[in-house]
Enzyme design. Structure first.
Site, short mmCIF file in Angstrom:
data_model
loop_
_atom_site.label_atom_id
_atom_site.label_comp_id
_atom_site.label_asym_id
_atom_site.label_seq_id
_atom_site.Cartn_x
_atom_site.Cartn_y
_atom_site.Cartn_z
N HIS A 1 0.87 -1.18 0.00
CA HIS A 1 0.00 0.00 0.00
C HIS A 1 0.91 1.23 0.00
O HIS A 1 2.04 1.18 0.53
CB HIS A 1 -0.83 -0.06 1.29
CG HIS A 1 -1.90 0.95 1.44
ND1 HIS A 1 -1.63 2.26 1.80
CD2 HIS A 1 -3.25 0.87 1.32
CE1 HIS A 1 -2.78 2.92 1.89
NE2 HIS A 1 -3.77 2.10 1.60
N ASP B 1 3.17 -4.58 7.95
CA ASP B 1 1.94 -3.80 7.81
C ASP B 1 0.78 -4.79 8.00
O ASP B 1 0.45 -5.56 7.09
CB ASP B 1 1.92 -3.16 6.42
CG ASP B 1 0.59 -2.45 6.14
OD1 ASP B 1 -0.32 -2.50 7.00
OD2 ASP B 1 0.47 -1.85 5.07
N GLN C 1 -4.52 -5.31 6.97
CA GLN C 1 -5.52 -6.30 6.54
C GLN C 1 -5.29 -7.63 7.28
O GLN C 1 -6.24 -8.35 7.56
CB GLN C 1 -5.43 -6.53 5.02
CG GLN C 1 -5.63 -5.28 4.18
CD GLN C 1 -7.04 -4.72 4.25
OE1 GLN C 1 -7.99 -5.39 4.66
NE2 GLN C 1 -7.20 -3.46 3.90
N LYS D 1 -10.41 -0.62 10.36
CA LYS D 1 -10.64 -1.81 9.53
C LYS D 1 -11.02 -3.01 10.40
O LYS D 1 -11.45 -4.04 9.91
CB LYS D 1 -9.39 -2.12 8.72
CG LYS D 1 -9.05 -1.00 7.74
CD LYS D 1 -7.98 -1.39 6.79
CE LYS D 1 -7.36 -0.18 6.13
NZ LYS D 1 -8.10 0.32 4.98
N CYS E 1 -4.73 2.52 -3.50
CA CYS E 1 -3.46 3.01 -2.92
C CYS E 1 -2.33 2.02 -3.20
O CYS E 1 -1.49 1.75 -2.33
CB CYS E 1 -3.60 3.27 -1.43
SG CYS E 1 -4.74 4.59 -1.05
N1 PLP Z 1 -1.79 -0.80 4.63
C1 PLP Z 1 -2.78 -1.54 4.09
C2 PLP Z 1 -2.50 -2.94 3.65
C3 PLP Z 1 -4.06 -0.99 3.96
O1 PLP Z 1 -5.04 -1.72 3.41
C4 PLP Z 1 -4.27 0.35 4.37
C5 PLP Z 1 -5.60 0.97 4.16
O2 PLP Z 1 -6.27 0.69 3.20
C6 PLP Z 1 -3.21 1.06 4.95
C7 PLP Z 1 -1.98 0.45 5.06
C8 PLP Z 1 -3.38 2.46 5.44
O3 PLP Z 1 -4.28 2.50 6.49
P1 PLP Z 1 -4.76 3.91 7.13
O4 PLP Z 1 -5.20 4.74 5.97
O5 PLP Z 1 -5.89 3.52 8.02
O6 PLP Z 1 -3.59 4.47 7.86
#
Ligand code: PLP
Length: 418
Positions: free
Chosen positions: A137, A214, A217, A240, A376
């Site tokens: 992401h 990260d 998910q 999430k 993203c």
């Molecule tokens: N990493 C992953 C795999 C994500 O799916 C997301 C959000 O879609 C993020 C990071 C970023 O999360 P946030 O926007 O809540 O900081």
């Protein structure tokens, strides 16, 4: 071995019992969109919130509305107790060795920025390499890119396959003597496919290479035990995981956090301040400058409680996941992307008969909420040769009726557009 149809019947029965228990807990489901019952299929972007979380947040503002750590009056004491209680609850929920390993952030994005700003400079020297994967992401790309530019590091990318689930070697083969840090997603938000995180981390730890996972998910679709996993850092966002927006967690191994410089500075993160110099509190306070999202932390702890209470039902949604995946794979005029089957609740696809944005817009008119765009993950989109995809993603409240409504709506949109 149980026959597939028999299994389907059994899981179907169990699933409807689960839905009777769970769906009424999510008030947002009980509404119409454009005159149609809401079919919410965008949980990977943000999940709906159970009443227990909404009530926990409201109760902070309604009753325990004090600032934390700073006063002796009762409201402040109550707020402090609930905030620190939330930290301990979440630490237990993710298997941290102690509550002090849980730093509250605004979300995964802030957690990654914090590590890139406060940890990376302490271990990296010019010419070193930071390794990412092609499935990241933007939140797990851009902070490392910026830090690499500041520190004179090289950003390397492990290109993961798009036609099969990755194996540890797909990442580890890119680790060199110059690799000082590896950051990778536990589960892709585009494909819903996981990486063998524990195996990768074991190898990295054996080589003394620091790491961040990260878990945005992953924490939703897998049970997480950060101590067993072995990462130095693990980040996720509350929203999430059926919790509030604006709150997230950075887990850090205590000795790592204790050796790190502050990220932001100000109130509540200091020991002493004079105009000449300041000294800083130990973790986690050192990384929580200013008044935090108190109600958010408490709401996130309520989400952990809720999920624990519904752990059995949570597992049962895997049956529905299989049904969705099978039905989408069989649907004419729909091409599922990425390694399949993935057995998680995230399904990216394109439809050759229409533009993704048009399709999502028409689906919304049918009350069906799906994601459209680059998710993203522009580098991964480029590799797939598309600028955007549609994405259906499930939550624990997703029902067989969501699948049938989605398919009916998609077919009617196709008739209109094709
Ligand atoms: N990493 C992953 C795999 C994500 O799916 C997301 C959000 O879609 C993020 C990071 C970023 O999360 P946030 O926007 O809540 O900081």
């Amino acid at each position: 071995m149980m026959q597939r149809a028999e299994l389907g019947k059994r899981t179907g029965a169990l699933h409807s019992r689960h839905l009777r228990d769970v769906r009424p807990d999510f008030p947002a489901l009980n509404q119409q969109v454009h005159g149609k019952p809401l079919t919410y299929l965008d949980s990977a972007a943000t999940s709906l919130k159970p009443r227990a979380v909404i009530d926990a947040v409201a109760s902070v503002y309604a009753a325990d509305c004090g600032n934390i750590h700073r006063a002796v009056h009762t409201l402040s004491e109550r707020a402090t107790e609930r905030y620190e209680g939330a930290r301990a609850r979440i630490a237990r929920g993710i298997g941290a060795a102690r509550p002090e390993e849980v730093v509250f952030t605004r979300g995964a994005t802030e957690g990654i920025n914090l590590v890139a700003a406060s940890f990376l400079p302490s271990i990296a020297k010019p010419g070193d390499e930071v390794l990412l994967t092609s499935w990241e992401h933007h939140a797990n790309i851009v902070p490392w890119q910026q830090a690499a530019a500041r520190l004179g590091l090289h950003l390397r990318v492990a290109r993961l396959p798009i036609d099969r689930a990755p194996v540890a070697e797909d990442v580890l083969s890119h680790v060199t003597d110059k690799t000082c840090f590896v950051a990778f997603t536990e589960l892709s938000n585009v494909f819903g496919v996981g990486l063998p995180a524990q195996e990768i981390l074991q190898a990295l730890n054996a080589r003394g290479v620091a790491s961040l996972v990260d878990g945005c998910q992953g924490v939703v679709h897998r049970s997480v035990d950060v101590s067993a996993l072995g990462a130095d850092f693990y980040v996720f966002s509350g929203h999430k995981l059926y919790g509030p927006t604006g709150i997230g967690v950075l887990y850090g191994r205590y000795e790592r956090l204790a050796a790190m410089a502050p990220y932001q500075t100000g109130g509540d993160m200091i020991e002493t301040v004079s105009f000449e110099a300041s000294t800083f509190a130990p973790p986690p306070s050192r990384f929580e400058a200013g008044t935090p999202h108190i109600a958010g932390a408490i709401g996130l702890a309520a989400a952990f409680d809720y999920l624990e209470a519904h752990a059995a039902e949570h597992t049962l949604s895997e049956a529905l996941t299989r049904d969705f995946e099978d039905a989408l794979a069989a649907e004419e005029g729909l091409a599922l992307l990425g390694p399949r089957p993935a057995h998680t609740g995230i399904f990216p696809f394109v439809c050759p008969w229409g533009h993704a944005l048009d399709i999502a817009t028409f689906l919304d008119l049918e009350g069906v909420a799906v994601r459209v765009g680059h998710h993203c993950a522009q580098p991964l989109m480029a590799e797939l040769g598309v600028t955007s995809t549609l994405r259906v993603s499930l939550g624990i409240y997703s029902a067989p009726s969501d699948l049938s409504r989605f398919l009916t709506a998609l077919r009617s949109v196709r008739q209109r557009l094709a």
